[in-house]
Write a protein that holds these residues in place. Structure first.
Motif, PDB file in Angstrom:
ATOM      1  N   ILE A  67       0.813  -1.066   0.047  1.00  0.00           N
ATOM      2  CA  ILE A  67      -0.140  -0.084   0.047  1.00  0.00           C
ATOM      3  C   ILE A  67       0.994   1.305   0.125  1.00  0.00           C
ATOM      4  CG2 ILE A  67      -1.700   1.126   1.346  1.00  0.00           C
ATOM      5  CD1 ILE A  67      -2.900  -1.265   2.152  1.00  0.00           C
ATOM      6  N   LEU A  68       2.076   1.262   0.870  1.00  0.00           N
ATOM      7  CA  LEU A  68       2.951   2.441   1.089  1.00  0.00           C
ATOM      8  C   LEU A  68       3.699   2.427  -0.650  1.00  0.00           C
ATOM      9  CD1 LEU A  68       4.120   4.582   2.581  1.00  0.00           C
ATOM     10  CD2 LEU A  68       6.152   3.009   2.951  1.00  0.00           C
ATOM     11  N   ILE A  69       3.880   1.489  -1.058  1.00  0.00           N
ATOM     12  CA  ILE A  69       4.647   1.527  -2.306  1.00  0.00           C
ATOM     13  C   ILE A  69       3.653   2.054  -3.624  1.00  0.00           C
ATOM     14  CG2 ILE A  69       5.557   0.219  -4.499  1.00  0.00           C
ATOM     15  CD1 ILE A  69       6.506  -1.652  -2.051  1.00  0.00           C
ATOM     16  N   SER A  76      -8.064  -1.520   0.676  1.00  0.00           N
ATOM     17  CA  SER A  76      -8.284  -0.914   1.940  1.00  0.00           C
ATOM     18  C   SER A  76      -9.388  -1.183   2.488  1.00  0.00           C
ATOM     19  CB  SER A  76      -7.660   0.590   2.043  1.00  0.00           C
ATOM     20  OG  SER A  76      -6.515   0.689   1.710  1.00  0.00           O
ATOM     21  N   LEU A  77     -10.365  -1.706   1.726  1.00  0.00           N
ATOM     22  CA  LEU A  77     -11.776  -1.999   2.312  1.00  0.00           C
ATOM     23  C   LEU A  77     -11.559  -3.234   3.383  1.00  0.00           C
ATOM     24  CD1 LEU A  77     -13.739  -1.870  -1.058  1.00  0.00           C
ATOM     25  CD2 LEU A  77     -13.598  -0.005   0.906  1.00  0.00           C
ATOM     26  N   PRO A  78     -12.450  -3.058   4.344  1.00  0.00           N
ATOM     27  CA  PRO A  78     -11.856  -3.925   5.465  1.00  0.00           C
ATOM     28  C   PRO A  78     -11.863  -5.489   5.264  1.00  0.00           C
ATOM     29  CG  PRO A  78     -13.351  -2.183   6.461  1.00  0.00           C
ATOM     30  CD  PRO A  78     -13.176  -2.192   4.943  1.00  0.00           C
ATOM     31  N   VAL A  79     -12.986  -6.041   4.527  1.00  0.00           N
ATOM     32  CA  VAL A  79     -12.910  -7.293   4.339  1.00  0.00           C
ATOM     33  C   VAL A  79     -11.910  -7.794   3.347  1.00  0.00           C
ATOM     34  CG1 VAL A  79     -14.331  -9.250   3.220  1.00  0.00           C
ATOM     35  CG2 VAL A  79     -15.359  -7.665   4.878  1.00  0.00           C
ATOM     36  N   LEU A  83      -8.537 -10.268   3.778  1.00  0.00           N
ATOM     37  CA  LEU A  83      -8.249 -11.281   2.817  1.00  0.00           C
ATOM     38  C   LEU A  83      -7.124 -11.378   2.087  1.00  0.00           C
ATOM     39  CD1 LEU A  83      -9.536 -13.873   1.296  1.00  0.00           C
ATOM     40  CD2 LEU A  83     -10.465 -12.174  -0.260  1.00  0.00           C
ATOM     41  N   ALA A  84      -6.744  -9.965   1.772  1.00  0.00           N
ATOM     42  CA  ALA A  84      -5.422  -9.800   1.070  1.00  0.00           C
ATOM     43  C   ALA A  84      -4.320  -9.985   2.158  1.00  0.00           C
ATOM     44  CB  ALA A  84      -5.398  -8.369   0.644  1.00  0.00           C
TER      45      ALA A  84
END
Length: 123
Positions: free
Chosen positions: A72-74, A89-92, A96-97
């Motif tokens: 995410i930072l990259i 970034s969506l919670p579910v 899972l990711a």
């Protein structure tokens, strides 16, 4: 500047990082191959085994982001990938990711000889 600590001996990892290097704006990301940068690992207080297991990235404030958070930072520095951040970034989806990345990282680590050698050396 963001420092990205990656496994340069892993073909898949190297291929992905090569792609990011190609599309990343110059001067924003410092790419550190952990298999050849023992000194940088020590300075950053990262164990080689940990760096081989999971992608690490250190932001400009010195905070470490590991695994999915490192991606995410990259991605936050790459055009077009910013849209992917919103989805991941969506919670579910994030959970899972993170779960899938963790499984993949452990599988990859357990099946690469240089990772196993680093693990034995650490013991």
């Amino acid at each position: 500047m963001i420092s990205v600590f990656y496994d340069g001996k892993c073909r898949l990892c190297s291929r992905e990082i090569k792609f990011y290097k190609k599309i990343a704006p110059k001067g924003l990301l410092n790419w550190v191959d952990v298999t050849t940068s023992e000194n940088e690992l020590k300075l950053s207080n990262i164990k080689l085994v940990d760096a081989l297991m999971y992608l690490h990235a250190k932001d400009s404030r010195g905070k470490f982001h590991i695994g999915i958070d490192a991606f995410i930072l990259i991605w936050s520095q790459l055009n077009y990938f910013k849209y992917l951040i919103y989805i991941i970034s969506l919670p579910v989806i994030y959970q899972l990711a993170s779960f899938l990345y963790d499984k993949f990282a452990k599988y990859r680590f357990n099946n690469l000889e240089h990772c196993q050698l680093a693990l034995k050396k650490e013991d």
